[in-house]
Scaffold this motif. Sequence first.
Motif, short mmCIF file in Angstrom:
data_model
loop_
_atom_site.label_atom_id
_atom_site.label_comp_id
_atom_site.label_asym_id
_atom_site.label_seq_id
_atom_site.Cartn_x
_atom_site.Cartn_y
_atom_site.Cartn_z
N GLY A 110 9.31 -7.55 -5.65
CA GLY A 110 9.63 -6.81 -6.72
C GLY A 110 9.17 -5.41 -6.85
O GLY A 110 9.52 -4.44 -7.73
N LEU A 111 8.93 -4.70 -5.60
CA LEU A 111 8.71 -3.42 -5.27
C LEU A 111 9.61 -2.76 -4.51
O LEU A 111 10.45 -3.20 -3.83
CB LEU A 111 7.42 -3.34 -4.49
CG LEU A 111 7.03 -1.79 -4.07
CD1 LEU A 111 6.80 -0.98 -5.19
CD2 LEU A 111 6.33 -1.73 -2.96
N LEU A 112 10.44 -1.65 -5.10
CA LEU A 112 11.47 -1.04 -4.55
C LEU A 112 10.92 0.60 -4.16
O LEU A 112 10.21 1.17 -5.27
CB LEU A 112 12.58 -0.66 -5.30
CG LEU A 112 13.62 -1.95 -5.61
CD1 LEU A 112 14.65 -1.62 -6.52
CD2 LEU A 112 14.20 -2.30 -4.23
N ASP A 157 0.64 -0.98 -0.19
CA ASP A 157 0.03 0.06 0.12
C ASP A 157 0.82 1.34 -0.03
O ASP A 157 0.44 2.53 0.16
CB ASP A 157 -1.03 -0.04 1.20
CG ASP A 157 -2.03 -1.25 1.16
OD1 ASP A 157 -2.30 -1.68 0.14
OD2 ASP A 157 -2.23 -1.62 2.22
N ALA A 158 2.07 1.03 -0.03
CA ALA A 158 3.07 2.51 -0.14
C ALA A 158 2.56 3.15 -1.46
O ALA A 158 2.26 2.69 -2.39
CB ALA A 158 4.58 2.08 -0.25
N THR A 159 2.60 4.55 -1.04
CA THR A 159 2.36 5.67 -2.32
C THR A 159 3.36 6.60 -2.25
O THR A 159 3.96 6.99 -1.12
CB THR A 159 0.90 6.07 -2.02
OG1 THR A 159 0.94 7.01 -0.70
CG2 THR A 159 -0.19 5.09 -1.97
N VAL A 160 3.49 7.31 -3.17
CA VAL A 160 4.60 8.38 -3.33
C VAL A 160 3.75 9.32 -2.45
O VAL A 160 2.73 10.09 -2.62
CB VAL A 160 4.66 8.78 -4.71
CG1 VAL A 160 5.43 9.98 -4.89
CG2 VAL A 160 5.21 7.73 -5.75
N VAL A 167 10.60 6.85 6.83
CA VAL A 167 11.04 7.40 5.37
C VAL A 167 9.77 7.91 4.62
O VAL A 167 8.96 7.16 4.55
CB VAL A 167 11.50 5.98 4.45
CG1 VAL A 167 12.20 6.33 3.32
CG2 VAL A 167 12.61 5.20 5.37
N GLN A 168 10.16 8.95 4.22
CA GLN A 168 9.05 9.58 3.04
C GLN A 168 9.33 9.26 1.78
O GLN A 168 10.42 9.36 1.12
CB GLN A 168 9.15 11.12 3.17
CG GLN A 168 7.95 11.85 2.50
CD GLN A 168 7.91 13.24 2.49
OE1 GLN A 168 9.01 14.12 2.32
NE2 GLN A 168 6.76 14.03 2.79
N VAL A 169 8.38 8.41 1.10
CA VAL A 169 8.46 7.95 -0.08
C VAL A 169 8.47 8.86 -1.47
O VAL A 169 7.77 9.73 -1.31
CB VAL A 169 7.31 7.05 -0.36
CG1 VAL A 169 7.47 6.30 -1.76
CG2 VAL A 169 7.21 5.88 0.59
N ARG A 170 9.50 8.89 -2.12
CA ARG A 170 9.61 9.60 -3.28
C ARG A 170 9.60 8.96 -4.64
O ARG A 170 8.82 9.67 -5.52
CB ARG A 170 11.17 10.31 -3.37
CG ARG A 170 11.79 11.31 -2.02
CD ARG A 170 10.71 12.54 -2.08
NE ARG A 170 10.99 13.27 -0.77
CZ ARG A 170 11.98 14.21 -0.85
NH1 ARG A 170 12.72 14.48 -1.78
NH2 ARG A 170 12.11 14.81 0.34
N ARG A 171 9.81 7.67 -4.66
CA ARG A 171 9.52 7.19 -5.90
C ARG A 171 9.36 5.60 -5.72
O ARG A 171 9.86 4.84 -4.71
CB ARG A 171 10.84 7.27 -6.77
CG ARG A 171 10.65 6.47 -8.25
CD ARG A 171 11.86 7.12 -9.14
NE ARG A 171 12.85 5.95 -9.24
CZ ARG A 171 13.99 6.04 -8.39
NH1 ARG A 171 14.32 7.12 -7.92
NH2 ARG A 171 14.70 5.27 -8.59
N LEU A 172 8.57 5.04 -6.26
CA LEU A 172 8.20 3.55 -6.47
C LEU A 172 8.74 2.89 -8.06
O LEU A 172 8.17 3.36 -8.73
CB LEU A 172 6.85 3.23 -6.27
CG LEU A 172 6.31 3.84 -4.87
CD1 LEU A 172 4.69 3.36 -5.00
CD2 LEU A 172 6.93 2.87 -3.66
#
Length: 245
Positions: free
Chosen positions: A48-50, A12-15, A65-70
């Motif tokens: 498969g998700l980075l 469920d991670a989002t930018v 960590v604040q997500v910048r790119r998936l």
Amino acid sequence: MANLYLREDLADATVGGEIELDGAEAKHAVGVSRTRVGDDLTVSDGRGLLMHGIVTTADPSRVIVQVRRLDRTEAARPRIVLVQALAKGGRDELAVQTSVELGVDEVVPWQATRSVSRWSGDKVRKGVQRWRSIVREATKQSVRSWLPQVTDPVTTKQLTLRAAGSRMLVLEPGAPEPLTGIRFEAADDRDLVLVVGPEGGVSPGESALLREAGATSVRLGDSVLRTSSAGPAAIAVLNAALGRW
């Protein structure tokens, strides 16, 4: 140096969102890798998700960590499977570690006839856990987005059953066909299963059973490699043949 951390529930991670690392992962990031606020960090779910992001909180018990790119990577086909015979002196563990760094997709412990190291009773559970820990750390070190599976130990009979649905290659010094002579069709996505024997090699009886089941015996040059280096060397050859390198 690039650092990768694993958290299996990143679906469920989002930018723009945040994810948290705790436990051993947070402790390693802050205490060992000296991660600080403002540093870049990469986290994978092992499937498969980075996730690439910026550290906003860096405590030994909690890293945010604040997500910048998936980035998402499809699973490689065909998969490369290492069937590694149990070996003494940690040589099997070294083979597993290096094979993961080189891109193997699954690791199968094999209790071969000539294996000096034997797993029985509680040793089976401990051995599998140990190999899974090695695979996890090697995956992080090599910054891979897919975490290879480690199965329970198999017998030679179980290997013969697997040969029917895969392309099984048994590494044997003196085999008539070199691994570099094997040709791969793009449409054939069956698993490539590499079978590596212990210190004393694959026994004649095991070799015969696997060939009868459809496996092919192949060699790596004219020299005899240790069980710790044969699998990784073969994976390197396959990577080049499959166009992955």
